[in-house]
Design a protein around this motif. Structure first.
Motif, PDB file in Angstrom:
ATOM      1  N   TYR A  30       0.848  -1.181   0.000  1.00  0.00           N
ATOM      2  CA  TYR A  30       0.000   0.000   0.000  1.00  0.00           C
ATOM      3  C   TYR A  30       0.882   1.229   0.000  1.00  0.00           C
ATOM      4  N   GLY A  31       1.627   1.372  -1.044  1.00  0.00           N
ATOM      5  CA  GLY A  31       2.362   2.607  -1.223  1.00  0.00           C
ATOM      6  C   GLY A  31       3.744   2.611  -0.607  1.00  0.00           C
ATOM      7  N   GLY A  50       1.412   6.196  -3.879  1.00  0.00           N
ATOM      8  CA  GLY A  50       0.459   5.107  -3.801  1.00  0.00           C
ATOM      9  C   GLY A  50       0.220   4.476  -5.156  1.00  0.00           C
ATOM     10  N   ARG A  66       5.051  -0.074  -9.544  1.00  0.00           N
ATOM     11  CA  ARG A  66       4.579  -1.246  -8.802  1.00  0.00           C
ATOM     12  C   ARG A  66       4.874  -2.546  -9.539  1.00  0.00           C
ATOM     13  N   ASP A  92       1.090  -0.984   6.091  1.00  0.00           N
ATOM     14  CA  ASP A  92      -0.085  -1.828   5.935  1.00  0.00           C
ATOM     15  C   ASP A  92      -1.234  -0.984   5.369  1.00  0.00           C
ATOM     16  N   PRO A  93      -2.165  -1.610   4.669  1.00  0.00           N
ATOM     17  CA  PRO A  93      -3.260  -0.848   4.067  1.00  0.00           C
ATOM     18  C   PRO A  93      -4.197  -0.272   5.116  1.00  0.00           C
ATOM     19  N   SER A  95      -7.225  -0.445   5.390  1.00  0.00           N
ATOM     20  CA  SER A  95      -8.332  -1.334   5.726  1.00  0.00           C
ATOM     21  C   SER A  95      -7.960  -2.308   6.835  1.00  0.00           C
ATOM     22  N   TRP A  99      -2.875  -0.647  10.133  1.00  0.00           N
ATOM     23  CA  TRP A  99      -2.403   0.412   9.225  1.00  0.00           C
ATOM     24  C   TRP A  99      -1.755   1.503  10.058  1.00  0.00           C
TER      25      TRP A  99
ATOM     26  N   PRO B 107      -3.000   9.627   2.520  1.00  0.00           N
ATOM     27  CA  PRO B 107      -2.443   8.447   3.204  1.00  0.00           C
ATOM     28  C   PRO B 107      -0.965   8.539   3.469  1.00  0.00           C
TER      29      PRO B 107
END
Lengths: 114, 122
Positions: A30-31, A50, A66, A92-93, A95, A99, B107
């Motif tokens: 996740y990025g 991301g 990626r 970690d994502p 979700s 995270w 994020p």
């Protein structure tokens, strides 16, 4: 498990351009984030990718591919104050319950000389 | 913006004693915080995940009885190094997830680090 590889040290002169590569192997992704840390200090967030492509923030840019599990941080117009350690990190994502947890690469010491 | 404060910034203790490090979120509630350790010239290694109101989750190889983590409130997590030895001398740093809602929009920069604590055991 996850692993990130980056060069241990890079030396360059003021005004030059430095590229720090980071390759990663992760069970989930996740990025990719980049942090700067001066001796004795806390890590400072620099950039985040991301999605594939280039993110530009002033003199610093970061790139992610990626499909190649690869990213880099580009430092332009180097200044003496850029002498520091630079870490790539995966997280970690959002979700997941965990995270916010970061796994860091070993770090690249950038030495800027006059 | 969100701020995480860590205290003390530097501490020296005698071998065999215990030392407590505090990590506070100053203007937001942090239900989850993370504790890292960094030896000189090395990377930051995650020690444990601190969850408010529940037991911490320790990473493999980290002694939970030696590194006690308490997250009794939404703004405070503490790390206590018990029976400290010279090999525990290190830089300890905490981080906290940013306020709910930031994660999706931004994020990349929603993890906030404390200033870190240098522990020297003599």
């Amino acid at each position: 498990g996850q692993s990130l590889e980056q060069p241990s040290e890079v030396t360059a002169v003021e005004g030059a351009i430095v590229q720090i590569n980071c390759t990663y192997q992760t069970s989930g992704f996740y990025g990719l984030s980049w942090y700067q840390q001066h001796d004795g200090g806390a890590p400072t967030f620099l950039s985040y990718n991301g999605l594939d492509g280039l993110e530009e923030t002033g003199r610093f840019s970061s790139f992610l591919s990626r499909s190649d599990s690869y990213g880099y941080l580009l430092l332009q117009e180097l200044q003496m104050k850029d002498s520091a350690s630079y870490f790539c990190a995966v997280r970690d994502p959002p979700s997941s319950d965990s995270w916010g947890k970061l796994q860091f690469g070993a770090g690249t010491q950038v030495v800027v000389t006059p | 913006g969100a701020v995480v404060s860590q205290h003390p910034s530097r501490v020296i203790c005698k071998s065999g004693t215990s030392v407590k490090i505090e990590c506070r979120s100053l203007d937001f509630q942090a239900t989850t915080m993370f504790w890292y350790r960094q030896f000189p010239k090395q990377s930051l290694m995650l020690m444990a995940t601190s969850n408010e109101g529940s037991k911490a989750t320790y990473e493999q190889g980290v002694e939970k009885d030696k590194f006690l983590i308490n997250h009794a409130s939404l703004t405070l997590s503490t790390l206590t190094v018990t029976s400290a030895h010279p090999e525990d001398s290190s830089f300890y740093i905490c981080s906290a997830r940013g306020p709910t809602g930031q994660g999706i929009r931004a994020p990349g920069n929603t993890i906030y680090f404390g200033e870190g604590s240098w522990l020297t055991v003599v």
